[in-house]
Design an enzyme around this catalytic site. Sequence first.
Site, PDB file in Angstrom:
ATOM      1  N   ASP A 121       0.815  -1.219   0.000  1.00  0.00           N
ATOM      2  CA  ASP A 121       0.000   0.000   0.000  1.00  0.00           C
ATOM      3  C   ASP A 121       0.848   1.268   0.000  1.00  0.00           C
ATOM      4  OD1 ASP A 121      -2.096  -1.750   0.262  1.00  0.00           O
ATOM      5  OD2 ASP A 121      -2.968  -0.785   2.021  1.00  0.00           O
ATOM      6  N   ASP A 122       0.195   2.353  -0.422  1.00  0.00           N
ATOM      7  CA  ASP A 122       0.635   3.736  -0.226  1.00  0.00           C
ATOM      8  C   ASP A 122       1.741   4.200  -1.165  1.00  0.00           C
ATOM      9  OD1 ASP A 122      -1.173   3.539   1.793  1.00  0.00           O
ATOM     10  OD2 ASP A 122       0.237   3.854   3.441  1.00  0.00           O
ATOM     11  N   HIS A 180      -6.085   2.768  -4.434  1.00  0.00           N
ATOM     12  CA  HIS A 180      -6.019   3.009  -2.987  1.00  0.00           C
ATOM     13  C   HIS A 180      -6.400   4.449  -2.655  1.00  0.00           C
ATOM     14  CE1 HIS A 180      -5.060   1.831   1.030  1.00  0.00           C
ATOM     15  NE2 HIS A 180      -3.935   2.518   1.137  1.00  0.00           N
ATOM     16  N   HIS A 240      -5.140   8.913   0.130  1.00  0.00           N
ATOM     17  CA  HIS A 240      -5.329   8.182   1.391  1.00  0.00           C
ATOM     18  C   HIS A 240      -6.422   8.781   2.277  1.00  0.00           C
ATOM     19  CE1 HIS A 240      -3.976   5.386   4.615  1.00  0.00           C
ATOM     20  NE2 HIS A 240      -3.435   4.738   3.595  1.00  0.00           N
ATOM     21  N   TYR A 272      -6.867   2.530   5.596  1.00  0.00           N
ATOM     22  CA  TYR A 272      -7.118   2.118   6.983  1.00  0.00           C
ATOM     23  C   TYR A 272      -8.097   0.946   7.073  1.00  0.00           C
ATOM     24  CZ  TYR A 272      -5.707   7.033   7.148  1.00  0.00           C
ATOM     25  OH  TYR A 272      -5.077   8.232   6.923  1.00  0.00           O
ATOM     26  N   HIS A 287       3.807  -2.140   3.205  1.00  0.00           N
ATOM     27  CA  HIS A 287       3.848  -0.788   2.652  1.00  0.00           C
ATOM     28  C   HIS A 287       5.219  -0.580   2.002  1.00  0.00           C
ATOM     29  CE1 HIS A 287       0.742  -0.693   5.765  1.00  0.00           C
ATOM     30  NE2 HIS A 287       0.191   0.307   5.099  1.00  0.00           N
TER      31      HIS A 287
END
Length: 240
Positions: A51-52, A101, A105, A142, A192
């Site tokens: 992620d991210d 995603h 965020h 999250y 991540h």
Amino acid sequence: MNVTSLMRKAATGGVLATTGLLTLTTLPAVADTERTRPDCADVKCVALTFDDGPGEHTDELLDVLHENDAKATFYVLGSKLASHPEEVERMVEEEHQVGNHTWDHADLATLSASEIKDDLQRTDMAIKDVTGRMPTTMRPPYGSLSDTARETIDKPMLLWDVDTLDWQHRDPETTVDIAAEETDEGSVLLFHDIHETTVEAIPDVLETLTEDGYEFVTVDEMMGSEVEAGTAYSDARSLD
């Protein structure tokens, strides 16, 4: 970009043009032969998800995955694609999966239906501009969802059942230990790729889980066509 990526870029002849967001004018070269995809009905499959990103450590992670013939799914932020388009091109070239995603965020549980729709559509188009493909799944930041979000999101929502907490402890050994202890057949592991310590852990994660008989596939490969838009899934076992 490292030397490996520069050589790969020269070989594929990929060219980017800037029109606001970087857009792809030459798609990544397609391999002459597709890899033999594991049949998750016959082997123990797991999905590594990151992620991210993309970020400054993503290219190194892709090197590690390539060296180990491991496939992964990257849930990227739309706001980062203009800064790291080559890494996202490479994901597609090397048969990884790219998912949505959100743009930056945002907690979808705090947004209205129209805000959610606009955010995800903006991110979808940014991904398509770079990869030439629309993402088939999304991951809520999250893991946060409201009833409004569930009713609005028009893709399968992929959560996870193994949270390595790599963003919190920033310790490669702990990341490996959690992955080894909590992974089961059909697991979706959360990492991540924006953290250097996570990338440092991945070689040992791959070695440890390979010794346990696991195959590393994309979310789509593991979940198949049974997943439905607007439904959240934490692992492949939930499909049984």
